[in-house]
Design a protein around this motif. Structure first.
Motif, PDB file in Angstrom:
ATOM      1  N   ASP A  18       0.815  -1.215   0.000  1.00  0.00           N
ATOM      2  CA  ASP A  18       0.000   0.000   0.000  1.00  0.00           C
ATOM      3  C   ASP A  18       0.848   1.265   0.000  1.00  0.00           C
ATOM      4  N   ASP A  19       0.165   2.375  -0.303  1.00  0.00           N
ATOM      5  CA  ASP A  19       0.727   3.720  -0.240  1.00  0.00           C
ATOM      6  C   ASP A  19       1.988   3.835  -1.093  1.00  0.00           C
ATOM      7  N   ALA A  20       1.799   3.553  -2.360  1.00  0.00           N
ATOM      8  CA  ALA A  20       2.914   3.611  -3.302  1.00  0.00           C
ATOM      9  C   ALA A  20       2.381   3.818  -4.712  1.00  0.00           C
ATOM     10  N   VAL A  21       3.253   4.326  -5.563  1.00  0.00           N
ATOM     11  CA  VAL A  21       2.963   4.432  -6.987  1.00  0.00           C
ATOM     12  C   VAL A  21       3.997   3.595  -7.729  1.00  0.00           C
ATOM     13  N   VAL A  22       3.537   2.810  -8.683  1.00  0.00           N
ATOM     14  CA  VAL A  22       4.410   1.911  -9.439  1.00  0.00           C
ATOM     15  C   VAL A  22       4.377   2.323 -10.917  1.00  0.00           C
ATOM     16  N   PRO A  23       5.486   2.842 -11.443  1.00  0.00           N
ATOM     17  CA  PRO A  23       5.552   3.194 -12.856  1.00  0.00           C
ATOM     18  C   PRO A  23       5.765   1.939 -13.708  1.00  0.00           C
TER      19      PRO A  23
END
Length: 331
Positions: A18-23
């Motif tokens: 959780d609480d993440a951005v994955v490019p």
């Protein structure tokens, strides 16, 4: 995930929580994107104000959208998403403080919200009504702000985001947003969770060869203004795949961003980049508020603000209360 799956995605790390951005990039489909997954950070933002469920869900969508866009900034600064409308939720403000901080606030009309609920009109589009959405990039005190404004005319945030990218960035874009309350064992109340995915069509001039994740919005695709432009097959396929994503997949804590991307694009291939952590963080402080009171108001005005000998200022974002002695400012 199996070792073969990890290898196929260029992944040599644990799956993202959780609480993440994955490019990610979809090189065979000439596309790029980001997946955002929010848990504790979003629950903190939404729960501290005890919003009615429809309001919390709409604000959650705005937070996800701001994270999807703001996380692409290549500099320290702020991305601000703000709506002003005539709907039951007449104001939303979300700040993304690069590289990782988020805060959000919603203002609503209780009577209008009750009427909307009684009429069964609690979708994002219904609650927003008509007005405008402004997206602002602020690089600091010595630079000029960039702002794009699009109309809110009865559309969802997903649809308005597409209009924004088409008008302001001229980049073919698709967005999916989902917000839900979910309970797990041991929770005393349901927790807010959210997820989102944004994909964009790469420009014609060699974008697929970029080594790190693109997404900084620093180019215009000349094909968008060509009347004879025909949408590329790869982009059509990428949009169709994104359209199959269900809300539950976007918020499910057991479906990591990597697993979701593999489900969607394993046949064409997807390359995943290192995640970026996201946190709930308010930028308010006693020093900033004290400066505002000192520089924006006269002694007489500050005395009028005081109740029982104190000026109280409550942050709309985090609800922190700051108290000041009105006599302190002219000592």
């Amino acid at each position: 995930m199996t070792e073969n799956l990890l290898s196929s995605m260029g992944l040599d790390r644990p799956e993202t929580g959780d609480d993440a951005v994955v490019p990610f990039t979809l090189e065979k489909l000439d596309s790029r994107g980001r997946v955002v997954r929010l848990g504790h950070a979003l629950d903190t933002i939404l729960s501290r104000h005890d919003y009615p469920v429809p309001v919390a869900r709409l604000l959650g969508e705005a937070v996800v959208l701001a994270a999807l866009i703001g996380s692409s900034l290549k500099f320290d600064g702020r991305f601000i998403l703000q709506t002003q409308t005539d709907g039951p939720v007449n104001l939303i403000v979300v700040d993304f403080d690069a590289p990782d901080g988020m805060r959000g606030y919603a203002r609503f009309d209780q009577d209008a919200l009750v009427k909307a609920a009684e009429a069964g009109k609690t979708s994002s589009a219904d609650l927003l009504g008509n007005g405008h959405l402004a997206m602002t990039i602020d690089q600091g005190p010595h630079t000029e702000r960039y702002q794009g404004i699009v109309a809110l005319d009865g559309k969802s945030l997903e649809m308005v985001a597409l209009t924004y990218f088409q008008q302001s960035e001229q980049i073919p874009t698709q967005v999916r947003l989902a917000v839900a309350q979910m309970s797990t064992k041991g929770d005393h109340r349901p927790r807010w969770r959210a997820g989102g995915m944004l994909i964009q069509h790469l420009p014609a001039h060699g974008g697929a060869a970029m080594a790190d994740l693109p997404g900084n919005g620093d180019f215009d695709d000349p094909r968008m203004s060509d009347p004879d432009f025909v949408e590329a097959d790869g982009w059509t396929e990428a949009k169709v795949m994104l359209g199959t994503v269900e809300d539950l997949e976007l918020v499910d804590p057991d479906v990591s961003p990597e697993r979701l991307l593999f489900r969607l694009f394993h046949e064409t291939g997807v390359r995943v980049f290192p995640p970026k952590a996201l946190v709930e963080r308010c930028t308010c402080s006693a020093e900033r508020i004290e400066d505002m009171l000192a520089n924006s108001f006269s002694d007489e005005e500050r005395q009028e603000m005081a109740v029982n000998g104190e000026i109280e200022v409550v942050c709309e974002f985090c609800s922190t209360a700051y108290r000041f002695n009105p006599n302190h400012f002219h000592q």
